[in-house]
Design a protein around this motif. Structure first.
Motif, PDB file in Angstrom:
ATOM      1  N   LEU A 123      -8.549  -4.042 -35.824  1.00 24.33           N
ATOM      2  CA  LEU A 123      -9.332  -2.867 -36.250  1.00 24.33           C
ATOM      3  C   LEU A 123      -8.653  -2.614 -37.684  1.00 24.33           C
ATOM      4  CD1 LEU A 123      -8.893  -0.159 -33.471  1.00 24.33           C
ATOM      5  CD2 LEU A 123     -10.937  -0.939 -34.567  1.00 24.33           C
ATOM      6  N   PHE A 124      -7.432  -2.847 -38.019  1.00 27.85           N
ATOM      7  CA  PHE A 124      -6.893  -2.695 -39.154  1.00 27.85           C
ATOM      8  C   PHE A 124      -7.772  -3.439 -40.288  1.00 27.85           C
ATOM      9  CE2 PHE A 124      -2.249  -1.104 -39.074  1.00 27.85           C
ATOM     10  CZ  PHE A 124      -2.692   0.186 -38.752  1.00 27.85           C
ATOM     11  N   LYS A 125      -8.076  -4.547 -39.963  1.00 30.23           N
ATOM     12  CA  LYS A 125      -8.708  -5.697 -40.959  1.00 30.23           C
ATOM     13  C   LYS A 125     -10.193  -5.130 -41.191  1.00 30.23           C
ATOM     14  CE  LYS A 125      -5.944  -9.819 -40.125  1.00 30.23           C
ATOM     15  NZ  LYS A 125      -5.786 -11.101 -39.674  1.00 30.23           N
ATOM     16  N   LYS A 126     -10.901  -4.778 -40.075  1.00 31.35           N
ATOM     17  CA  LYS A 126     -12.190  -4.172 -40.091  1.00 31.35           C
ATOM     18  C   LYS A 126     -12.135  -2.826 -40.951  1.00 31.35           C
ATOM     19  CE  LYS A 126     -15.220  -1.745 -36.878  1.00 31.35           C
ATOM     20  NZ  LYS A 126     -15.624  -1.249 -35.529  1.00 31.35           N
ATOM     21  N   ARG A 127     -11.080  -1.972 -41.147  1.00 27.00           N
ATOM     22  CA  ARG A 127     -11.009  -1.037 -42.027  1.00 27.00           C
ATOM     23  C   ARG A 127     -10.533  -1.315 -43.259  1.00 27.00           C
ATOM     24  NH1 ARG A 127      -8.989   3.380 -37.201  1.00 27.00           N
ATOM     25  NH2 ARG A 127     -10.894   3.410 -36.134  1.00 27.00           N
ATOM     26  N   GLY A 128     -10.330  -2.507 -43.681  1.00 33.07           N
ATOM     27  CA  GLY A 128      -9.819  -2.944 -44.991  1.00 33.07           C
ATOM     28  C   GLY A 128      -8.336  -2.833 -45.282  1.00 33.07           C
ATOM     29  N   ILE A 129      -7.480  -2.860 -44.140  1.00 29.61           N
ATOM     30  CA  ILE A 129      -6.093  -2.854 -44.252  1.00 29.61           C
ATOM     31  C   ILE A 129      -5.789  -4.391 -44.056  1.00 29.61           C
ATOM     32  CG2 ILE A 129      -3.720  -2.288 -43.314  1.00 29.61           C
ATOM     33  CD1 ILE A 129      -5.113   0.475 -42.433  1.00 29.61           C
ATOM     34  N   GLN A 130      -5.298  -5.131 -45.201  1.00 31.91           N
ATOM     35  CA  GLN A 130      -4.943  -6.354 -45.131  1.00 31.91           C
ATOM     36  C   GLN A 130      -3.626  -6.713 -44.284  1.00 31.91           C
ATOM     37  OE1 GLN A 130      -5.379  -9.216 -48.474  1.00 31.91           O
ATOM     38  NE2 GLN A 130      -5.894  -7.524 -49.730  1.00 31.91           N
ATOM     39  N   VAL A 131      -3.354  -7.533 -43.241  1.00 30.54           N
ATOM     40  CA  VAL A 131      -2.297  -7.790 -42.610  1.00 30.54           C
ATOM     41  C   VAL A 131      -1.852  -9.089 -42.776  1.00 30.54           C
ATOM     42  CG1 VAL A 131      -1.451  -7.754 -40.310  1.00 30.54           C
ATOM     43  CG2 VAL A 131      -3.121  -6.112 -40.855  1.00 30.54           C
ATOM     44  N   LYS A 132      -0.614  -9.377 -43.207  1.00 30.49           N
ATOM     45  CA  LYS A 132      -0.257 -10.624 -43.478  1.00 30.49           C
ATOM     46  C   LYS A 132       1.330 -10.682 -42.645  1.00 30.49           C
ATOM     47  CE  LYS A 132      -1.620 -10.904 -48.365  1.00 30.49           C
ATOM     48  NZ  LYS A 132      -2.786 -12.111 -48.137  1.00 30.49           N
ATOM     49  N   THR A 133       0.935 -11.798 -41.684  1.00 25.63           N
ATOM     50  CA  THR A 133       2.369 -11.756 -40.727  1.00 25.63           C
ATOM     51  C   THR A 133       2.960 -13.298 -41.071  1.00 25.63           C
ATOM     52  OG1 THR A 133       0.735 -12.533 -39.111  1.00 25.63           O
ATOM     53  CG2 THR A 133       1.133 -10.259 -39.022  1.00 25.63           C
ATOM     54  N   LYS A 134       4.073 -13.370 -40.289  1.00 17.82           N
ATOM     55  CA  LYS A 134       5.168 -14.606 -40.301  1.00 17.82           C
ATOM     56  C   LYS A 134       5.155 -14.932 -41.916  1.00 17.82           C
ATOM     57  CE  LYS A 134       2.099 -17.276 -37.616  1.00 17.82           C
ATOM     58  NZ  LYS A 134       1.538 -18.212 -36.693  1.00 17.82           N
ATOM     59  N   VAL A 135       5.663 -13.966 -42.654  1.00 20.71           N
ATOM     60  CA  VAL A 135       5.887 -14.182 -43.941  1.00 20.71           C
ATOM     61  C   VAL A 135       6.987 -13.522 -44.440  1.00 20.71           C
ATOM     62  CG1 VAL A 135       4.096 -12.910 -45.061  1.00 20.71           C
ATOM     63  CG2 VAL A 135       4.891 -14.578 -46.465  1.00 20.71           C
ATOM     64  N   ALA A 136       7.952 -13.567 -45.039  1.00 21.28           N
ATOM     65  CA  ALA A 136       9.039 -12.823 -45.579  1.00 21.28           C
ATOM     66  C   ALA A 136       8.687 -12.540 -47.098  1.00 21.28           C
ATOM     67  CB  ALA A 136      10.327 -13.498 -45.321  1.00 21.28           C
ATOM     68  N   VAL A 137       9.466 -11.550 -47.437  1.00 21.90           N
ATOM     69  CA  VAL A 137       9.219 -11.197 -49.053  1.00 21.90           C
ATOM     70  C   VAL A 137      10.798 -11.704 -49.475  1.00 21.90           C
ATOM     71  CG1 VAL A 137       9.547  -9.007 -50.284  1.00 21.90           C
ATOM     72  CG2 VAL A 137       8.084  -9.118 -48.354  1.00 21.90           C
ATOM     73  N   LYS A 138      10.238 -12.572 -50.486  1.00 21.95           N
ATOM     74  CA  LYS A 138      11.399 -12.918 -51.372  1.00 21.95           C
ATOM     75  C   LYS A 138      11.879 -12.119 -52.398  1.00 21.95           C
ATOM     76  CE  LYS A 138      12.240 -17.235 -54.311  1.00 21.95           C
ATOM     77  NZ  LYS A 138      11.614 -18.333 -55.045  1.00 21.95           N
ATOM     78  N   GLU A 139      11.200 -11.276 -53.060  1.00 22.74           N
ATOM     79  CA  GLU A 139      11.800 -10.307 -54.091  1.00 22.74           C
ATOM     80  C   GLU A 139      10.479  -9.314 -54.332  1.00 22.74           C
ATOM     81  OE1 GLU A 139      12.858 -11.711 -58.216  1.00 22.74           O
ATOM     82  OE2 GLU A 139      11.337 -13.465 -57.785  1.00 22.74           O
ATOM     83  N   VAL A 140      11.146  -8.238 -55.079  1.00 20.50           N
ATOM     84  CA  VAL A 140      10.105  -7.357 -55.640  1.00 20.50           C
ATOM     85  C   VAL A 140      10.235  -7.202 -57.083  1.00 20.50           C
ATOM     86  CG1 VAL A 140       9.353  -4.977 -55.537  1.00 20.50           C
ATOM     87  CG2 VAL A 140       9.988  -6.200 -53.319  1.00 20.50           C
ATOM     88  N   LYS A 141       9.466  -7.402 -58.037  1.00 23.80           N
ATOM     89  CA  LYS A 141       9.507  -7.204 -59.246  1.00 23.80           C
ATOM     90  C   LYS A 141       8.977  -6.043 -60.076  1.00 23.80           C
ATOM     91  CE  LYS A 141       7.996 -11.609 -60.229  1.00 23.80           C
ATOM     92  NZ  LYS A 141       7.801 -12.969 -60.670  1.00 23.80           N
ATOM     93  N   LYS A 142       9.336  -5.476 -60.771  1.00 23.87           N
ATOM     94  CA  LYS A 142       8.727  -4.203 -61.455  1.00 23.87           C
ATOM     95  C   LYS A 142       8.388  -4.766 -62.862  1.00 23.87           C
ATOM     96  CE  LYS A 142      11.889  -1.690 -58.736  1.00 23.87           C
ATOM     97  NZ  LYS A 142      12.780  -0.786 -58.667  1.00 23.87           N
ATOM     98  N   GLY A 143       7.333  -4.271 -63.234  1.00 24.69           N
ATOM     99  CA  GLY A 143       6.822  -4.158 -64.506  1.00 24.69           C
ATOM    100  C   GLY A 143       5.809  -3.213 -64.874  1.00 24.69           C
ATOM    101  N   GLU A 144       4.586  -3.212 -65.457  1.00 28.19           N
ATOM    102  CA  GLU A 144       3.552  -2.149 -65.521  1.00 28.19           C
ATOM    103  C   GLU A 144       3.272  -1.735 -64.253  1.00 28.19           C
ATOM    104  OE1 GLU A 144      -0.618  -1.555 -67.472  1.00 28.19           O
ATOM    105  OE2 GLU A 144       0.709  -2.862 -68.588  1.00 28.19           O
ATOM    106  N   LYS A 145       3.180  -2.983 -63.165  1.00 25.36           N
ATOM    107  CA  LYS A 145       2.868  -2.769 -61.877  1.00 25.36           C
ATOM    108  C   LYS A 145       4.045  -3.217 -61.112  1.00 25.36           C
ATOM    109  CE  LYS A 145      -1.442  -2.645 -60.684  1.00 25.36           C
ATOM    110  NZ  LYS A 145      -2.230  -1.844 -59.987  1.00 25.36           N
ATOM    111  N   VAL A 146       3.882  -3.173 -59.786  1.00 27.00           N
ATOM    112  CA  VAL A 146       5.018  -3.730 -58.994  1.00 27.00           C
ATOM    113  C   VAL A 146       4.401  -5.150 -58.106  1.00 27.00           C
ATOM    114  CG1 VAL A 146       6.595  -3.392 -57.013  1.00 27.00           C
ATOM    115  CG2 VAL A 146       5.854  -1.385 -58.256  1.00 27.00           C
ATOM    116  N   THR A 147       5.111  -6.209 -58.529  1.00 26.53           N
ATOM    117  CA  THR A 147       4.785  -7.166 -57.595  1.00 26.53           C
ATOM    118  C   THR A 147       5.797  -7.824 -56.509  1.00 26.53           C
ATOM    119  OG1 THR A 147       4.054  -8.176 -59.852  1.00 26.53           O
ATOM    120  CG2 THR A 147       4.333  -9.792 -58.118  1.00 26.53           C
ATOM    121  N   VAL A 148       5.161  -7.954 -55.392  1.00 27.21           N
ATOM    122  CA  VAL A 148       5.764  -8.208 -54.213  1.00 27.21           C
ATOM    123  C   VAL A 148       5.562  -9.957 -53.951  1.00 27.21           C
ATOM    124  CG1 VAL A 148       6.067  -8.138 -51.638  1.00 27.21           C
ATOM    125  CG2 VAL A 148       5.333  -6.092 -53.151  1.00 27.21           C
TER     126      VAL A 148
END
Length: 456
Positions: A219-244
């Motif tokens: 349902l989420f994907k049908k409504r445009g919500i992207q779902v990424k599973t089985k993946v960890a976040v390495k870092e969050v970088k901040k600039g003009e935008k935020v990069t995960v």
């Protein structure tokens, strides 16, 4: 000396206080913020107020099916936020009224155990000592953080800040696909935010029945919500935008990041070590089945016991403790606790999942009834989801239930009662349900388990 002193005025603490007063005990509550705790001020209630806004937006977008042609509308997020605040304020005032009516003493300040019968409170006027025959610890929890994720409360936020946004971002990455993450994904997506969920586990809502998790992901994907599973976040970088930056090398460029990776127990700096209250490996206060700590006359309820982090569990624990103080002690049971997730559609569950039953070696039968076959749901144009009932293969005793669909959080009450009272599939199926109504889906799910559902 009071009969009961309660450290924390959340859904565990304030409910315990009111029940204690009803039972004729003298009560004092120490709270550093506002009555109602996280649930009322920064959790259950404000999120549900925003969910209600999201539901209405969803209805407007899909109103053409009802012959209502909406040519244009303006969504004012600031007004939605104001309404959310008004809902919270009204309910907080209600608790203050109940305290006054029940003659409960409220001390505003930061409390700390300084003896098995004493709490020292740092108030705006200085230190104040409170003595009581019994002390109940109900200090709750707060959002968990990982320093590497770059939390700053502005562009990298937790649920606390998410509930106090003044302006919506165009895009958001939610780290964590549990209950809180899924609810906020629903809210912000319906409000026009492009949402991506990143989850370390194989699925979102990993603690729910697998069928439920899979359905919501679709349902989420049908409504445009992207779902990424089985993946960890390495870092969050901040600039003009935020990069995960993900561990697999993928980079998600966004405006805001919401960290939703669980909660930390508020057991530090409240004097537990000084008084000798035993803690577990996660920092939880260790209690027995009567919510007693290892220190005589000190009890603990709510999130800090790490039993189930649910407001209604904290309230039930609080009631159980004070009733045990004046009557024959009864143990606390967690066998039948409904869980509710306020996504669109709603999700609710109680008792065992199919997986849990199999792990326990219980042979089961299941019955599932889709809302597509429910007359009331079709009339409402809310046909997504299903009712699933799990029962013992031999006795037909109902062991659990899982609902995705309209008013799931209301419907789960019938299945919870069935599990609590040990009802069978036949007993639910033979109970006449009003037509047309959504609870008929529960009856039909019980019939389906018996291979005799009428409408499928």
């Amino acid at each position: 000396m009071y009969d009961v002193a309660i450290l924390g005025g959340g859904p565990g603490g304030y409910v315990a206080a009111i029940r204690a007063a009803q039972l004729g005990l003298s009560v004092v509550v120490v709270e550093k913020d506002e009555l109602g705790g996280t649930c009322l001020n920064r959790g259950c209630i404000p999120t549900k107020a925003l969910v209600s806004t999201a539901e209405r937006l969803h209805q407007i977008k899909n109103s053409a099916a009802f012959g209502i042609e909406v040519t244009g509308y303006n969504f004012n997020f600031q007004k939605a936020a104001e309404r959310k605040n008004q809902v919270v304020e009204r309910l907080v005032k209600g608790i203050h009224y109940l305290f006054k009516k029940s003659k409960i003493t409220l001390i505003k300040g930061t409390g700390k155990l300084t003896g098995k019968n004493e709490i020292t409170v740092e108030t705006s006027d200085g230190l104040e000592k409170v003595e009581a025959k019994n002390i109940i610890l109900a200090t709750g929890s707060k959002p968990a953080l990982i320093s590497a994720l770059g939390y700053d409360g502005e562009r990298v936020i937790t649920s606390d800040e998410a509930l106090n946004l003044e302006k919506l971002p165009a895009e958001m990455v939610i780290i964590g696909g549990g209950v809180i993450g899924s609810e906020f994904a629903t809210i912000f997506s319906e409000m026009g935010v492009k949402v991506t969920i990143v989850e370390l586990l194989p699925s979102i809502l990993a603690n729910t029945d697998k069928e439920v998790s899979r359905y919501l992901t679709t349902l989420f994907k049908k409504r445009g919500i992207q779902v990424k599973t089985k993946v960890a976040v390495k870092e969050v970088k901040k600039g003009e935008k935020v990069t995960v930056v993900l561990e697999n090398g993928e980079e998600l460029v966004t405006d805001m990041v919401l960290i939703s990776i669980g909660r930390v127990l508020n057991t530090k700096d409240i004097g537990l070590e000084e008084v000798g209250v035993a803690l577990g490996p996660k920092g939880e206060v260790l209690v027995d089945e009567y919510l007693r700590t290892n220190v005589e006359n000190i009890y603990a309820i709510g999130d800090i016991t790490s039993k189930m982090q649910l407001a209604h569990v904290a309230s039930a624990q609080g009631i159980r403790v004070v009733e045990n103080l004046v009557g024959e002690p009864q143990p606390m049971s967690y066998d039948v606790v409904p869980g509710c997730i306020f996504t669109l559609p709603e999700i609710a569950m109680v008792g065992l999942t199919s997986q849990e039953a199999e792990e326990k070696g219980i042979k089961i039968i299941t019955g599932k009834f889709p809302f597509q076959a429910s007359g009331k749901a079709v009339a409402m144009e809310e046909t997504e989801g299903f009712v699933k009932i799990i029962a013992d293969f031999y006795t037909h005793r109902i062991l659990g239930g899982h609902i995705v669909g309209p008013h799931a959080t209301d419907l789960i009450g019938e299945i919870a009662l069935a599990v609590q009272k040990g009802l069978t599939l036949e007993e639910v199926a033979h109970t006449i349900h009003a037509h047309p109504s959504l609870p008929e889906a529960v009856m039909e799910a019980a019939e389906a388990a018996l291979n005799r559902a009428i409408h499928i």
